[in-house]
Design a protein around this motif. Structure first.
Motif, mmCIF file in Angstrom:
data_model
loop_
_atom_site.group_PDB
_atom_site.id
_atom_site.type_symbol
_atom_site.label_atom_id
_atom_site.label_comp_id
_atom_site.label_asym_id
_atom_site.label_seq_id
_atom_site.Cartn_x
_atom_site.Cartn_y
_atom_site.Cartn_z
ATOM 1 N N GLN A 93 -72.198 -6.629 -11.190
ATOM 2 C CA GLN A 93 -73.514 -7.286 -11.406
ATOM 3 C C GLN A 93 -73.276 -8.508 -10.205
ATOM 4 O O GLN A 93 -74.397 -8.632 -9.290
ATOM 5 N N SER A 94 -72.182 -9.175 -10.341
ATOM 6 C CA SER A 94 -71.997 -10.270 -9.263
ATOM 7 C C SER A 94 -72.013 -9.867 -8.056
ATOM 8 O O SER A 94 -72.479 -10.458 -6.978
ATOM 9 N N VAL A 95 -71.137 -8.569 -7.487
ATOM 10 C CA VAL A 95 -71.407 -7.889 -6.230
ATOM 11 C C VAL A 95 -72.839 -7.655 -5.844
ATOM 12 O O VAL A 95 -73.348 -7.999 -4.864
ATOM 13 N N ARG A 96 -73.537 -7.083 -6.889
ATOM 14 C CA ARG A 96 -74.963 -6.891 -6.474
ATOM 15 C C ARG A 96 -75.749 -7.912 -5.927
ATOM 16 O O ARG A 96 -76.602 -8.017 -5.082
ATOM 17 N N ARG A 97 -75.456 -9.239 -6.955
ATOM 18 C CA ARG A 97 -76.156 -10.289 -6.519
ATOM 19 C C ARG A 97 -75.843 -11.115 -5.275
ATOM 20 O O ARG A 97 -76.707 -11.348 -4.634
ATOM 21 N N ARG A 98 -74.420 -10.731 -5.057
ATOM 22 C CA ARG A 98 -74.082 -11.267 -3.578
ATOM 23 C C ARG A 98 -74.832 -10.714 -2.464
ATOM 24 O O ARG A 98 -75.362 -11.324 -1.607
ATOM 25 N N TRP A 99 -74.892 -9.333 -2.535
ATOM 26 C CA TRP A 99 -75.427 -8.435 -1.536
ATOM 27 C C TRP A 99 -77.140 -8.832 -1.613
ATOM 28 O O TRP A 99 -77.777 -8.824 -0.339
ATOM 29 N N ARG A 100 -77.543 -9.042 -2.595
ATOM 30 C CA ARG A 100 -79.103 -9.389 -2.811
ATOM 31 C C ARG A 100 -79.364 -10.577 -1.875
ATOM 32 O O ARG A 100 -80.317 -10.943 -1.338
ATOM 33 N N VAL A 101 -78.575 -11.661 -2.384
ATOM 34 C CA VAL A 101 -78.610 -12.952 -1.715
ATOM 35 C C VAL A 101 -78.404 -12.878 -0.365
ATOM 36 O O VAL A 101 -79.207 -13.385 0.541
ATOM 37 N N PHE A 102 -77.557 -11.949 0.058
ATOM 38 C CA PHE A 102 -77.086 -12.025 1.530
ATOM 39 C C PHE A 102 -78.556 -11.476 2.264
ATOM 40 O O PHE A 102 -78.714 -11.903 3.469
ATOM 41 N N PHE A 103 -79.107 -10.246 1.687
ATOM 42 C CA PHE A 103 -80.252 -9.696 2.313
ATOM 43 C C PHE A 103 -81.703 -10.473 2.346
ATOM 44 O O PHE A 103 -82.411 -10.262 3.000
ATOM 45 N N ARG A 104 -81.583 -11.387 1.508
ATOM 46 C CA ARG A 104 -82.913 -11.957 1.053
ATOM 47 C C ARG A 104 -83.026 -13.028 1.950
ATOM 48 O O ARG A 104 -82.197 -13.892 2.111
ATOM 49 N N GLY A 109 -88.035 -15.164 -3.532
ATOM 50 C CA GLY A 109 -87.297 -14.908 -4.947
ATOM 51 C C GLY A 109 -87.050 -16.176 -5.584
ATOM 52 O O GLY A 109 -86.238 -15.965 -6.793
ATOM 53 N N GLU A 110 -87.200 -17.378 -5.047
ATOM 54 C CA GLU A 110 -86.752 -18.719 -5.883
ATOM 55 C C GLU A 110 -87.766 -18.897 -7.236
ATOM 56 O O GLU A 110 -88.718 -18.727 -7.252
ATOM 57 N N GLU A 111 -87.024 -19.167 -8.335
ATOM 58 C CA GLU A 111 -87.946 -19.157 -9.558
ATOM 59 C C GLU A 111 -88.054 -20.783 -9.723
ATOM 60 O O GLU A 111 -87.024 -21.562 -9.523
ATOM 61 N N ASN A 112 -89.225 -20.952 -10.208
ATOM 62 C CA ASN A 112 -89.438 -22.393 -10.701
ATOM 63 C C ASN A 112 -88.928 -22.708 -12.106
ATOM 64 O O ASN A 112 -89.621 -22.245 -12.953
#
Lengths: 198, 116
Positions: A93-104, A109-112
């Motif tokens: 999950q942490s790897v997936r999150r890193r890639w998602r952040v990298f490409f976003r 996608g920032e949440e309030n």
């Protein structure tokens, strides 16, 4: 030749009998731990499907690797397998999150999040005092989910499963000192969330 | 750890409750997961597995042998050390090399001087 075939057939039958007996014992053991395993996995990963998948993976891994070990060793070995599956899940999950952040792109996608909502109100009654039934269950669930993974695992294995410190350390694959630290922090955090607001 | 603070008891009670009151669908899925895990892990070893493995190993061996035999034979290596040493001697004696190259010429020259 016929005698050899008969001998082989007898060996096969004996092997099948042993396997069936082993399967029965394993089935009984897994039946006794599966609900608690699911609860633990669900607290760790949130999603029911992911939790069920983790439990199934852990059962498979446990049976493949440790089925032939003495039955008294099964509980710590099973929890060890589940714990490592949960850790693997978090790593993925942490790897997936890193890639998602990298490409976003930035800002997307920032949440309030209301920061004030996360701050405890020292005057308000604690969740266990102000609520009963479902609300208390939700408060406990939220408090357990809010714990860091290792702290939650230390609490569940030591306090709920009843392993001693050495057993918990063996299951979690860490030192007894680490278990004590994780447990102390978990108890402190849970106490603050569930009791201090009285 | 038998005597807990009230909040710890409440947490443990809740965890036990959750364990006892599991949804029927979830229980069914757990049962299926358990059976699948047991099936996959304790699948009996079939009698045909050993012959199949042996046949596979034999086929791999035969294939590697066939490939080895079909490879073109490499030429026999030259006696590197000896020829290298000879070449070195020839190169070291530059004048002699020149003599060898012009041997016919010198033979002819000698013949000329004898005739003359």
């Amino acid at each position: 030749m016929i005698a050899l075939e008969r001998l082989e057939a007898r060996d096969m039958t004996r092997h099948d009998d042993t396997t069936i007996a082993l399967r029965g014992r394993l089935d009984h053991f897994l039946r006794t731990v599966e609900r608690r395993a699911l609860r633990m996995a669900r607290l760790a990963v949130g999603d029911l499907d992911d939790a069920l998948e983790l439990v199934q993976d852990s059962m498979l891994g446990f049976v493949r690797s440790y089925a032939t070990r003495p039955e008294v060793e099964w509980p710590p070995l099973y929890w060890r397998v589940l714990d490592s599956r949960i850790q693997d899940h978090h790593r993925r999950q942490s790897v997936r999150r890193r890639w998602r952040v990298f490409f976003r792109s930035e800002g997307e996608g920032e949440e309030n999040v209301d920061a004030l909502a996360a701050v405890a109100d020292p005057v308000a009654p604690g969740p266990l005092d102000r609520s009963t039934g479902d609300e208390a269950a939700r408060a406990i669930d939220a408090a357990l989910r809010a714990l860091p993974d290792r702290q939650r695992q230390a609490f569940l294995l030591r306090v709920w499963e009843g392993f001693d410190v050495a057993g918990t350390a063996a299951v979690m694959g860490c030192s007894e000192g680490s278990v004590k630290t994780h447990l102390f922090r978990a108890m402190d955090a849970l106490r603050k969330r569930l009791e201090d607001h009285r | 750890m038998n005597e807990h603070a009230p909040w710890v008891d409440a947490v443990l009670r809740q965890l036990d409750e959750d364990e006892l009151h599991c949804d029927a669908t979830v229980l069914s899925r757990l049962n299926r997961a358990r059976q699948q895990a047991l099936d996959a892990a304790l699948r009996p070893h079939r009698a045909w597995r050993l012959p199949m493995a042996l046949a596979g190993a034999t086929a791999a061996l035969l294939l590697s042998l066939a490939l080895t035999l079909r490879m073109p034979q490499a030429p026999a290596p030259l006696p590197v050390a000896e020829s290298g040493a000879e070449d070195f001697e020839l190169l070291a004696a530059g004048a002699e090399l020149e003599l060898i190259e012009n041997l016919e010429f010198y033979a002819w020259l000698e013949q000329q001087s004898l005739d003359g």
